[in-house]
Design a protein around this motif. Structure first.
Motif, mmCIF file in Angstrom:
data_model
loop_
_atom_site.group_PDB
_atom_site.id
_atom_site.type_symbol
_atom_site.label_atom_id
_atom_site.label_comp_id
_atom_site.label_asym_id
_atom_site.label_seq_id
_atom_site.Cartn_x
_atom_site.Cartn_y
_atom_site.Cartn_z
ATOM 1 N N LEU A 156 1.196 -1.106 -0.275
ATOM 2 C CA LEU A 156 0.088 -0.297 0.106
ATOM 3 C C LEU A 156 0.978 1.394 -0.252
ATOM 4 C CD1 LEU A 156 -2.751 -0.730 2.433
ATOM 5 C CD2 LEU A 156 -2.926 -0.967 0.062
ATOM 6 N N LEU A 157 1.986 1.026 0.763
ATOM 7 C CA LEU A 157 2.657 2.478 0.790
ATOM 8 C C LEU A 157 3.145 2.819 -0.293
ATOM 9 C CD1 LEU A 157 4.421 2.488 4.987
ATOM 10 C CD2 LEU A 157 2.578 3.915 3.674
ATOM 11 N N VAL A 158 4.037 1.528 -1.223
ATOM 12 C CA VAL A 158 4.641 1.596 -1.946
ATOM 13 C C VAL A 158 3.498 2.028 -3.629
ATOM 14 C CG1 VAL A 158 5.762 0.515 -4.063
ATOM 15 C CG2 VAL A 158 6.601 0.450 -2.197
ATOM 16 N N TRP A 216 7.695 10.765 -0.688
ATOM 17 C CA TRP A 216 9.121 10.147 -0.702
ATOM 18 C C TRP A 216 9.044 9.571 0.616
ATOM 19 C CZ3 TRP A 216 10.864 9.099 -5.112
ATOM 20 C CH2 TRP A 216 11.135 9.910 -5.977
ATOM 21 N N TRP A 217 8.561 10.508 1.721
ATOM 22 C CA TRP A 217 8.632 9.492 2.971
ATOM 23 C C TRP A 217 8.050 7.747 2.959
ATOM 24 C CZ3 TRP A 217 11.869 10.320 6.431
ATOM 25 C CH2 TRP A 217 12.016 12.359 6.451
ATOM 26 N N MET A 218 6.641 7.520 1.875
ATOM 27 C CA MET A 218 5.798 6.721 2.131
ATOM 28 C C MET A 218 6.921 5.898 1.235
ATOM 29 S SD MET A 218 1.761 8.074 1.182
ATOM 30 C CE MET A 218 2.662 8.673 -0.235
ATOM 31 N N THR A 265 9.464 0.632 1.614
ATOM 32 C CA THR A 265 10.873 -0.220 1.378
ATOM 33 C C THR A 265 11.353 -0.540 2.534
ATOM 34 O OG1 THR A 265 10.822 1.262 -0.844
ATOM 35 C CG2 THR A 265 13.492 0.401 -0.286
ATOM 36 N N ALA A 266 11.448 -0.334 3.702
ATOM 37 C CA ALA A 266 11.820 -0.132 4.820
ATOM 38 C C ALA A 266 11.214 -1.258 5.203
ATOM 39 C CB ALA A 266 11.649 0.647 5.903
ATOM 40 N N LEU A 267 9.412 -1.400 5.205
ATOM 41 C CA LEU A 267 8.561 -2.297 5.682
ATOM 42 C C LEU A 267 9.394 -3.912 4.469
ATOM 43 C CD1 LEU A 267 6.491 -2.854 8.057
ATOM 44 C CD2 LEU A 267 4.403 -2.181 5.846
ATOM 45 N N TRP A 284 12.484 -10.620 6.057
ATOM 46 C CA TRP A 284 13.135 -11.135 6.666
ATOM 47 C C TRP A 284 12.387 -12.329 7.660
ATOM 48 C CZ3 TRP A 284 12.641 -10.183 12.042
ATOM 49 C CH2 TRP A 284 13.469 -10.646 13.330
ATOM 50 N N ARG A 285 11.339 -11.271 7.705
ATOM 51 C CA ARG A 285 9.819 -12.284 8.471
ATOM 52 C C ARG A 285 9.679 -13.751 8.093
ATOM 53 N NH1 ARG A 285 6.322 -13.413 12.589
ATOM 54 N NH2 ARG A 285 4.887 -14.037 12.285
#
Length: 453
Positions: free
Chosen positions: A217-219, A232-234, A239-241, A247-248
């Motif tokens: 959703l953010l991307v 750009w914050w989203m 990307t971090a999420l 990783w999960r």
């Protein structure tokens, strides 16, 4: 006590249910002006009724596919249709626009269960009907294409004679009919998940599912630029999420999305990549051509809608031909032929830089429908044969998300190449971009091979 399976009736119900998502994504376009007037909105605000459906569909398809894999496709399909019916009864009563957007998102989640669930059931239905799986998949593809094509026409009639509320209410009998047909005729679910609710929730990888939805959703919201000051914050947060999701999934068992298995399944990855890039070419035409005809050609919106109909018509006509060709020549050959034809048709779009005469537009729109129908069903069949039966729900959901990714890519690129409006000069740049994307699709298609294990 289960009823005797009837493949034809079951497939009709599945096709009807699968058509509700593209139908509702297209027919809402004609109601935007009316909704602005009724709720006192500006242009930017009213688009959320479209965006909410779009985002919920893209994120919901893989999740609903995973649930169909775990708990049974027939059960999930009926649950989704029930959710659509209840939501669409209540939506016209929404006291404000925000709740209307929430209703659209919930309806999108309900319709998102249909296609992945149908794909999971296709194997059993094809076996009962003693046909190749490409045939029922072709029926689903035809239902999707036809629904998207008639959406604006149906929506215009409903809004004109009844009001925007009818866009919700029309789904009630359709969803109920699809539910009853599948309940009556579809094969019963195999025994899948058992155990307590607590254990099922513990093994469902809810953090992984939430991380996947959040990242997507953010991307997508960043790509659509729904909040310009935070774009750009989203993108950074998404990307971090996504990194946390990967990783999960690499550490949890059983994961929502088995990344190791997906990494080893090169054919499936190539299908996803090729279909996403192919979709971007198609949606360049689907979104860009109407703007070109209105802005540079001066055609009225109603005329433009009629000029786009040959594209959808030829898509429907090409699909059964492609199904027969797949049975005779195999998925890969048909896929390559479709991409070659796509490249040729994209090149012919250059003619529109010189003339926007109606006969030329009609022929070029119709020609685009042939590779669309061909590549869509070949890619669909490629996805089907590249996955094991117990993985087809989530695989089909991700496949549909690739379509949305392609559509969003096209809209973003149209904004880049035609920021000041779509004229014949900007259309020339868009044709060059389409040809580059066709070359990428062709390269990916050449690499694809059907799984032999």
């Amino acid at each position: 006590m289960s009823n005797k399976p009837r493949p034809s009736l079951a497939l009709a119900g599945l096709s009807l249910g699968a058509s509700l998502n593209p139908l509702n994504s297209s027919m809402i376009a004609v109601a935007l002006v009316v909704l602005r007037a009724d709720f006192g909105l500006d242009v930017a605000a009213v688009t959320w009724v479209v965006t909410s459906f779009y985002l919920a569909s893209a994120a919901g398809q893989p999740v609903m596919g995973r649930l169909a894999d775990r708990f049974g496709p027939r059960r999930m399909f009926m649950l989704g249709m029930g959710l659509v019916a209840v939501t669409c009864v209540l939506a016209p009563l929404a006291p404000n626009f925000a709740l209307l957007c929430v209703a659209r998102a919930v309806m999108a989640l309900g319709t998102a269960t249909a296609y992945p669930s149908a794909v999971v059931m296709v194997g059993a239905i094809a076996q009962q009907a003693r046909v190749e799986s490409a045939k029922p998949l072709g029926r689903l593809q035809m239902a999707n294409t036809s629904a998207a094509a008639v959406g604006p026409v149906v929506g215009g009639l409903l809004v004109g004679f009844v009001g925007w509320e009818a866009l919700f209410l029309i789904n009630v009998p359709l969803a109920v009919a699809a539910l009853l047909m599948v309940r009556q005729a579809a094969p019963a679910d195999e025994v899948r998940e058992r155990g307590s609710v607590a254990s099922l929730l513990r093994d469902s990888d809810l953090p992984g599912i939430l991380a996947f939805i959040g990242a997507l959703l953010l991307v997508m919201m960043a790509a659509l630029n729904v909040a310009p000051g935070y774009r750009w914050w989203m993108l950074a947060a998404g990307t971090a999420l996504a990194g946390l999701f990967a990783w999960r999934e690499l550490r949890f068992s059983p994961p929502f999305l088995d990344l190791r298995l997906l990494g080893r399944n090169k054919p499936l990855l190539l299908v996803y990549l090729g279909f996403a890039v192919f979709s971007s070419v198609y949606y360049f035409v689907f979104f860009g051509l109407p703007q070109l005809l209105q802005e540079a050609g001066g055609y009225a919106p109603g005329v433009v809608g009629l000029l786009m109909l040959p594209l959808a018509t030829m898509s429907v006509v090409a699909t059964p031909w492609a199904v027969k060709a797949i049975g005779k020549f195999g998925v890969r050959r048909v896929l390559i032929a479709g991409v070659v034809l796509l490249s040729a048709v994209a090149g012919l779009k250059w003619l529109l830089t010189g003339t926007l005469a109606i006969p030329v537009v009609v022929v070029l729109a119709a020609l685009m429908g042939i590779p669309y129908g061909t590549v869509s069903i070949a890619s669909n069949q490629g996805m089907f044969v590249s996955t094991r039966p117990q993985e087809r729900g989530v695989a089909a959901g991700i496949f549909q998300t690739c379509r949305y990714v392609g559509a969003i890519t096209a809209t973003v690129l149209i904004g880049v190449f035609a920021g000041g409006g779509v004229d014949q000069a900007s259309w020339a740049r868009m044709v060059l971009a389409m040809l580059v994307l066709c070359a990428v699709t062709f390269g990916v298609t050449l690499l694809w091979r059907q799984r032999t294990d």
